[in-house]
Design a protein around this motif. Structure first.
Motif, PDB file in Angstrom:
ATOM      1  N   ARG A   1      11.933  -8.281  20.605  1.00  0.00           N
ATOM      2  CA  ARG A   1      12.905  -9.356  20.356  1.00  0.00           C
ATOM      3  C   ARG A   1      12.278 -10.742  20.469  1.00  0.00           C
ATOM      4  NH1 ARG A   1      18.475  -8.186  20.454  1.00  0.00           N
ATOM      5  NH2 ARG A   1      18.910  -5.955  20.588  1.00  0.00           N
ATOM      6  N   PRO A   2      11.532 -11.049  21.541  1.00  0.00           N
ATOM      7  CA  PRO A   2      10.882 -12.370  21.602  1.00  0.00           C
ATOM      8  C   PRO A   2       9.563 -12.423  20.843  1.00  0.00           C
ATOM      9  CG  PRO A   2      10.526 -11.205  23.655  1.00  0.00           C
ATOM     10  CD  PRO A   2      11.430 -10.329  22.831  1.00  0.00           C
ATOM     11  N   GLY A   3       9.185 -11.342  20.171  1.00  0.00           N
ATOM     12  CA  GLY A   3       8.003 -11.364  19.327  1.00  0.00           C
ATOM     13  C   GLY A   3       6.689 -11.094  20.035  1.00  0.00           C
ATOM     14  N   VAL A   4       6.726 -10.339  21.135  1.00  0.00           N
ATOM     15  CA  VAL A   4       5.472  -9.969  21.805  1.00  0.00           C
ATOM     16  C   VAL A   4       4.638  -9.147  20.819  1.00  0.00           C
ATOM     17  CG1 VAL A   4       4.457  -8.593  23.665  1.00  0.00           C
ATOM     18  CG2 VAL A   4       6.498  -9.993  24.099  1.00  0.00           C
ATOM     19  N   PRO A   5       3.391  -9.519  20.556  1.00  0.00           N
ATOM     20  CA  PRO A   5       2.620  -8.813  19.531  1.00  0.00           C
ATOM     21  C   PRO A   5       2.055  -7.467  19.967  1.00  0.00           C
ATOM     22  CG  PRO A   5       1.353 -10.643  20.392  1.00  0.00           C
ATOM     23  CD  PRO A   5       2.715 -10.745  21.003  1.00  0.00           C
ATOM     24  N   LEU A   6       1.803  -7.289  21.288  1.00  0.00           N
ATOM     25  CA  LEU A   6       1.141  -6.064  21.730  1.00  0.00           C
ATOM     26  C   LEU A   6       1.645  -5.651  23.102  1.00  0.00           C
ATOM     27  CD1 LEU A   6      -1.097  -3.885  21.424  1.00  0.00           C
ATOM     28  CD2 LEU A   6      -2.700  -5.533  22.427  1.00  0.00           C
ATOM     29  N   VAL A   7       1.954  -4.358  23.242  1.00  0.00           N
ATOM     30  CA  VAL A   7       2.373  -3.771  24.520  1.00  0.00           C
ATOM     31  C   VAL A   7       1.394  -2.662  24.880  1.00  0.00           C
ATOM     32  CG1 VAL A   7       4.211  -2.586  25.777  1.00  0.00           C
ATOM     33  CG2 VAL A   7       4.801  -4.275  24.013  1.00  0.00           C
ATOM     34  N   LEU A   8       0.949  -2.636  26.137  1.00  0.00           N
ATOM     35  CA  LEU A   8       0.062  -1.594  26.643  1.00  0.00           C
ATOM     36  C   LEU A   8       0.817  -0.792  27.709  1.00  0.00           C
ATOM     37  CD1 LEU A   8      -3.206  -3.710  27.110  1.00  0.00           C
ATOM     38  CD2 LEU A   8      -2.469  -2.419  25.086  1.00  0.00           C
ATOM     39  N   SER A   9       0.849   0.537  27.551  1.00  0.00           N
ATOM     40  CA  SER A   9       1.650   1.372  28.453  1.00  0.00           C
ATOM     41  C   SER A   9       0.965   2.694  28.762  1.00  0.00           C
ATOM     42  CB  SER A   9       3.027   1.658  27.836  1.00  0.00           C
ATOM     43  OG  SER A   9       3.781   0.481  27.665  1.00  0.00           O
ATOM     44  N   GLY A  10       1.570   3.406  29.707  1.00  0.00           N
ATOM     45  CA  GLY A  10       1.138   4.755  30.076  1.00  0.00           C
ATOM     46  C   GLY A  10       2.365   5.638  30.270  1.00  0.00           C
TER      47      GLY A  10
ATOM     48  N   HIS B   1      -0.508   5.108  18.894  1.00  0.00           N
ATOM     49  CA  HIS B   1      -0.148   3.793  18.385  1.00  0.00           C
ATOM     50  C   HIS B   1       1.216   3.828  17.707  1.00  0.00           C
ATOM     51  CE1 HIS B   1      -0.447   0.649  15.061  1.00  0.00           C
ATOM     52  NE2 HIS B   1      -0.388  -0.044  16.173  1.00  0.00           N
ATOM     53  N   TYR B   2       2.061   2.880  18.069  1.00  0.00           N
ATOM     54  CA  TYR B   2       3.385   2.724  17.461  1.00  0.00           C
ATOM     55  C   TYR B   2       3.571   1.256  17.095  1.00  0.00           C
ATOM     56  CZ  TYR B   2       4.299   7.165  19.918  1.00  0.00           C
ATOM     57  OH  TYR B   2       4.234   8.443  20.397  1.00  0.00           O
ATOM     58  N   SER B   3       4.500   0.985  16.200  1.00  0.00           N
ATOM     59  CA  SER B   3       4.841  -0.395  15.891  1.00  0.00           C
ATOM     60  C   SER B   3       6.327  -0.484  15.569  1.00  0.00           C
ATOM     61  CB  SER B   3       4.008  -0.932  14.722  1.00  0.00           C
ATOM     62  OG  SER B   3       4.304  -0.224  13.525  1.00  0.00           O
ATOM     63  N   TYR B   4       6.900  -1.657  15.876  1.00  0.00           N
ATOM     64  CA  TYR B   4       8.316  -1.880  15.624  1.00  0.00           C
ATOM     65  C   TYR B   4       8.528  -3.357  15.321  1.00  0.00           C
ATOM     66  CZ  TYR B   4      13.308  -2.517  16.501  1.00  0.00           C
ATOM     67  OH  TYR B   4      14.630  -2.847  16.390  1.00  0.00           O
ATOM     68  N   ALA B   5       9.211  -3.651  14.240  1.00  0.00           N
ATOM     69  CA  ALA B   5       9.502  -5.030  13.867  1.00  0.00           C
ATOM     70  C   ALA B   5      10.977  -5.304  14.113  1.00  0.00           C
ATOM     71  CB  ALA B   5       9.146  -5.281  12.408  1.00  0.00           C
ATOM     72  N   PHE B   6      11.280  -6.220  15.021  1.00  0.00           N
ATOM     73  CA  PHE B   6      12.662  -6.607  15.284  1.00  0.00           C
ATOM     74  C   PHE B   6      13.064  -7.674  14.276  1.00  0.00           C
ATOM     75  CE2 PHE B   6      15.695  -9.537  17.305  1.00  0.00           C
ATOM     76  CZ  PHE B   6      16.743  -8.660  17.515  1.00  0.00           C
ATOM     77  N   ALA B   7      14.071  -7.375  13.490  1.00  0.00           N
ATOM     78  CA  ALA B   7      14.518  -8.313  12.460  1.00  0.00           C
ATOM     79  C   ALA B   7      16.042  -8.374  12.469  1.00  0.00           C
ATOM     80  CB  ALA B   7      14.015  -7.886  11.081  1.00  0.00           C
ATOM     81  N   PRO B   8      16.637  -9.323  13.189  1.00  0.00           N
ATOM     82  CA  PRO B   8      18.098  -9.417  13.247  1.00  0.00           C
ATOM     83  C   PRO B   8      18.729  -9.738  11.902  1.00  0.00           C
ATOM     84  CG  PRO B   8      17.071 -11.348  14.237  1.00  0.00           C
ATOM     85  CD  PRO B   8      15.972 -10.356  13.970  1.00  0.00           C
ATOM     86  N   ALA B   9      17.961 -10.340  11.007  1.00  0.00           N
ATOM     87  CA  ALA B   9      18.445 -10.620   9.649  1.00  0.00           C
ATOM     88  C   ALA B   9      17.346 -10.201   8.688  1.00  0.00           C
ATOM     89  CB  ALA B   9      18.756 -12.106   9.487  1.00  0.00           C
ATOM     90  N   PRO B  10      17.686  -9.844   7.460  1.00  0.00           N
ATOM     91  CA  PRO B  10      16.654  -9.444   6.502  1.00  0.00           C
ATOM     92  C   PRO B  10      15.597 -10.524   6.349  1.00  0.00           C
ATOM     93  CG  PRO B  10      18.841  -8.970   5.646  1.00  0.00           C
ATOM     94  CD  PRO B  10      19.039  -9.771   6.904  1.00  0.00           C
TER      95      PRO B  10
ATOM     96  N   GLN C   1       3.177  -4.171  18.337  1.00  0.00           N
ATOM     97  CA  GLN C   1       2.351  -2.974  18.433  1.00  0.00           C
ATOM     98  C   GLN C   1       2.418  -2.405  19.846  1.00  0.00           C
ATOM     99  OE1 GLN C   1       0.787  -2.126  15.420  1.00  0.00           O
ATOM    100  NE2 GLN C   1       1.913  -3.929  14.712  1.00  0.00           N
ATOM    101  N   LEU C   2       2.460  -1.087  19.949  1.00  0.00           N
ATOM    102  CA  LEU C   2       2.424  -0.396  21.237  1.00  0.00           C
ATOM    103  C   LEU C   2       1.223   0.543  21.247  1.00  0.00           C
ATOM    104  CD1 LEU C   2       3.571   0.739  23.963  1.00  0.00           C
ATOM    105  CD2 LEU C   2       4.947   2.316  22.563  1.00  0.00           C
ATOM    106  N   VAL C   3       0.383   0.398  22.256  1.00  0.00           N
ATOM    107  CA  VAL C   3      -0.713   1.334  22.472  1.00  0.00           C
ATOM    108  C   VAL C   3      -0.408   2.094  23.763  1.00  0.00           C
ATOM    109  CG1 VAL C   3      -3.173   1.624  22.903  1.00  0.00           C
ATOM    110  CG2 VAL C   3      -2.384  -0.071  21.240  1.00  0.00           C
ATOM    111  N   LEU C   4      -0.249   3.395  23.632  1.00  0.00           N
ATOM    112  CA  LEU C   4       0.215   4.251  24.730  1.00  0.00           C
ATOM    113  C   LEU C   4      -0.853   5.285  25.058  1.00  0.00           C
ATOM    114  CD1 LEU C   4       2.345   5.450  26.629  1.00  0.00           C
ATOM    115  CD2 LEU C   4       3.426   6.526  24.641  1.00  0.00           C
ATOM    116  N   THR C   5      -1.418   5.188  26.256  1.00  0.00           N
ATOM    117  CA  THR C   5      -2.480   6.095  26.644  1.00  0.00           C
ATOM    118  C   THR C   5      -1.931   7.326  27.373  1.00  0.00           C
ATOM    119  OG1 THR C   5      -4.476   6.347  27.997  1.00  0.00           O
ATOM    120  CG2 THR C   5      -2.842   4.795  28.792  1.00  0.00           C
TER     121      THR C   5
END
Length: 218
Positions: free
Chosen positions: A133-142, A169-178, A188-192
C-alpha cells in the motif's frame, strides 16, 4: 552453516527472526556461532514468533543487540554504501512479528520518502499486501520453512502462511485505481526457507537455504 555464510563476504547480513525455538537457553548453545556473523555494513535482525514463544522477547532483543546486531523493532535505519567513488543509500525497516508480537508498520516506515528505496524485513511474509500500500519495493521474510516436510510435485501441507506463501520470489502491485501503463510498481517479496527446523528435526524434499541477493539501482 553460519561459517559458510560468512565466507560469502556479503555487504550486509539480514536475519529474519526465529534464532531460537522456544527457550532462552537455546540461544546460549549457538551464541558463539552467531557472533561470527559479520558484514561491512552490519547485521540487521527482527523478532520472529519463536522469540515471543520464549515469553521473554525483550531479553532476546537485548541478547541479539549484545552481539552487535541492529535490531529493527518497528523502526528503520539508513545504510550508506560507498564504492568506486560513488555512494548510495537504502533504508531498511523492520517490524515485530505479525502473529505474536506488536508490529507497527507505520512507525517502521516513518521518515521514508516515496522516492527513497526502503527494504522491509518482516519475519512473516503475509505482510506483503500491507507493505504494498505505501509502495515498499522489497520485503524480506522467513517463517514458512518452505513447508519443511514435503512430497514431490505436491504443495506443502503446512506453511504457517494464511496466504499460502511457501518460498522463493513473489510480487504484488497495489493499485486502488486502474493505473496508467507502466505506472504500477510491484512490491517484491523474497521468502527464504531458512536453515532451521521446527517440531520434527527433519526436512523432506525441502533443503535448507540462505539467500544471497544483489540489489541493483534502477
Amino acid at each position: 552453516a553460519l561459517a559458510a555464510l560468512s565466507e560469502l563476504d556479503a555487504d550486509l547480513v539480514v536475519l529474519a527472526g526465529d534464532v531460537v525455538s522456544n527457550h532462552l537457553h537455546e540461544f546460549d548453545s549457538h551464541q558463539e556461532a552467531l557472533s561470527r556473523l559479520r558484514a561491512e555494513l552490519g547485521v540487521l535482525t527482527v523478532l520472529g514468533n519463536h522469540e515471543h514463544y520464549t515469553r521473554a522477547p525483550d531479553e532476546m532483543r537485548r541478547r541479539l543487540e549484545g552481539l552487535g546486531f541492529e535490531m529493527l523493532h518497528n523502526r528503520s535505519v539508513e545504510i550508506e554504501r560507498r564504492a568506486n567513488g560513488k555512494s548510495g543509500t537504502l533504508r531498511f525497516a523492520g517490524i515485530d512479528d505479525t502473529q505474536t508480537g506488536s508490529p507497527d508498520l507505520e512507525a517502521a516506515l516513518e521518515g521514508s520518502e516515496p522516492a527513497s528505496p526502503t527494504v522491509l524485513i518482516s519475519h512473516n511474509p503475509d505482510i506483503l499486501f500491507e507493505a504494498a500500500r505505501p509502495g515498499v519495493p522489497l520485503v524480506l521474510s522467513g517463517h514458512t520453512h518452505g513447508g519443511q516436510l514435503r512430497l514431490p510435485w505436491l504443495p506443502p501441507p503446512v506453511t504457517m502462511s494464511q496466504h499460502r506463501f511457501v518460498s522463493g520470489h513473489y510480487s504484488y502491485a497495489f493499485a486502488p485505481a486502474p493505473p496508467e501503463p507502466g505506472e504500477a510498481q510491484a512490491t517484491q517479496l523474497v521468502l527464504t526457507r531458512g536453515i532451521g527446523v521446527v517440531g520434527m528435526p527433519l526436512r523432506l524434499f525441502c533443503p535448507p537455504e540462505a539467500v544471497l541477493l544483489t540489489l541493483a539501482g534502477g
